[in-house]
Design a protein around this motif. Structure first.
Motif, short mmCIF file in Angstrom:
data_model
loop_
_atom_site.label_atom_id
_atom_site.label_comp_id
_atom_site.label_asym_id
_atom_site.label_seq_id
_atom_site.Cartn_x
_atom_site.Cartn_y
_atom_site.Cartn_z
N SER A 127 0.83 -1.21 0.00
CA SER A 127 0.00 0.00 0.00
C SER A 127 0.86 1.26 0.00
N HIS A 128 2.01 1.22 0.68
CA HIS A 128 2.91 2.38 0.68
C HIS A 128 3.67 2.50 -0.63
N LEU A 129 3.86 1.38 -1.32
CA LEU A 129 4.57 1.43 -2.60
C LEU A 129 3.74 2.09 -3.69
N ALA A 137 6.49 11.14 -9.63
CA ALA A 137 6.61 11.95 -10.84
C ALA A 137 7.88 11.62 -11.64
N GLY A 138 8.23 10.33 -11.68
CA GLY A 138 9.36 9.89 -12.49
C GLY A 138 10.72 9.99 -11.84
N LEU A 139 10.81 10.53 -10.62
CA LEU A 139 12.08 10.66 -9.93
C LEU A 139 12.08 9.79 -8.68
N THR A 184 5.33 2.73 -12.74
CA THR A 184 6.50 3.49 -12.27
C THR A 184 7.63 3.42 -13.27
N PHE A 185 7.92 2.23 -13.79
CA PHE A 185 9.08 2.04 -14.66
C PHE A 185 8.91 2.71 -16.01
#
Length: 279
Positions: A127-129, A137-139, A184-185
């Motif tokens: 859940s935190h991930l 935002a990509g960083l 994310t990736f």
């Protein structure tokens, strides 16, 4: 004969001091005893005072023991602190996946010191991930100064005491995790390699679903050469120690997503209209 002058570290030529610093902070050569790592300690602030350093009873043990060398004197601190940060793996956990809390914990560090950090491990519940694709935002950690060589992620799932629902909960969590990583990736930058460790979070069947679903999602998104390369532990390996890596910049490590899809699918590309691979 001239009197013998007792040698000390600071009297050595700078080249020799740098070689010694490399030896001290290298994970493979350092002889400093290992201590159990306790997460949630980003933060060696590395200012020149004792309060800026982590107590070994409340932090990442081995890392803090090595970094304590920087407390010896101001000259050693000034010469070696950026090298120390670049070679020391830091372990953080939980809510630190959210950019606001990461920023709060890292404020004692100057931008130059944040920029020197190369290796971070994040242990957090799934859940935190969610913050990885919802808030970064990509960083990495949403922080513009971080430029990591490796980010190691150890996912943790909520405890499920009811065996009747444990399998369903695991399957749900596996698809959530694959979705988070895939989203994310797609836009992640300022990072070289992301490594994900199972560490007993899922059994072998569910772990394979996480990895296969991630690879398949990225293949559908970017095609057979989307710029990401993959590695994973052998299928026969104990699932508690299973892992996979996604390489963002190093073209010599891993295989392209198209090659990995072919391997996972048994040599034949699946129908792109299907939802994913079987277990």
């Amino acid at each position: 004969m001239p009197d013998k002058v007792e040698a000390c570290l600071l009297s050595l030529p700078s080249e020799l001091r740098n070689a010694i610093y490399l030896y001290v902070f290298d994970e493979l050569t350092s002889s400093i005893p290992d201590f159990p790592a306790k997460p949630d300690a980003l933060a060696v602030a590395l200012r020149f005072d004792n309060t800026a350093y982590l107590d070994t009873q409340h932090d990442n043990g081995r890392s803090a023991r090595k970094l304590a060398v920087l407390q010896s004197c101001r000259q050693i601190h000034d010469e070696a602190h950026l090298l120390a940060l670049s070679m020391t793996p830091f372990h953080i956990s939980g809510d630190c996946s959210y950019p606001d809390l990461f920023d709060l914990r890292s404020r004692p560090l100057s931008p130059a010191k944040i920029g020197a950090i190369r290796h971070l491990t994040l242990t957090a519940r799934i859940s935190h991930l969610r913050a990885l694709n919802e808030a970064w935002a990509g960083l990495p950690f949403g922080h513009p100064n971080l430029n990591l060589e490796t980010l190691t992620i150890v996912p943790r799932k909520p405890d499920c005491t009811s065996s009747a629902y444990a399998e369903v909960a695991d399957l749900s969590q596996s698809h959530t995790l694959a979705y988070i990583f895939a989203e994310t990736f797609k836009g992640l930058r300022n990072i070289r390699t992301v490594e994900v460790l199972n560490k007993g979070c899922f059994n072998d069947v569910v772990w394979r679903i996480v990895y296969r679903s991630l690879v398949y999602r990225l293949w559908r998104w970017g095609g057979p050469t989307c710029g990401l390369r993959f590695e994973c532990s052998p299928d026969a390996q104990d699932e508690r120690d299973a892992w996979f890596r996604v390489h963002f910049q190093d073209k010599e490590d891993g295989v392209e997503v198209g090659e990995e899809v072919l391997r996972l699918a048994g040599g034949e590309l699946p129908d792109p209209n299907t939802t994913g691979f079987g277990p």
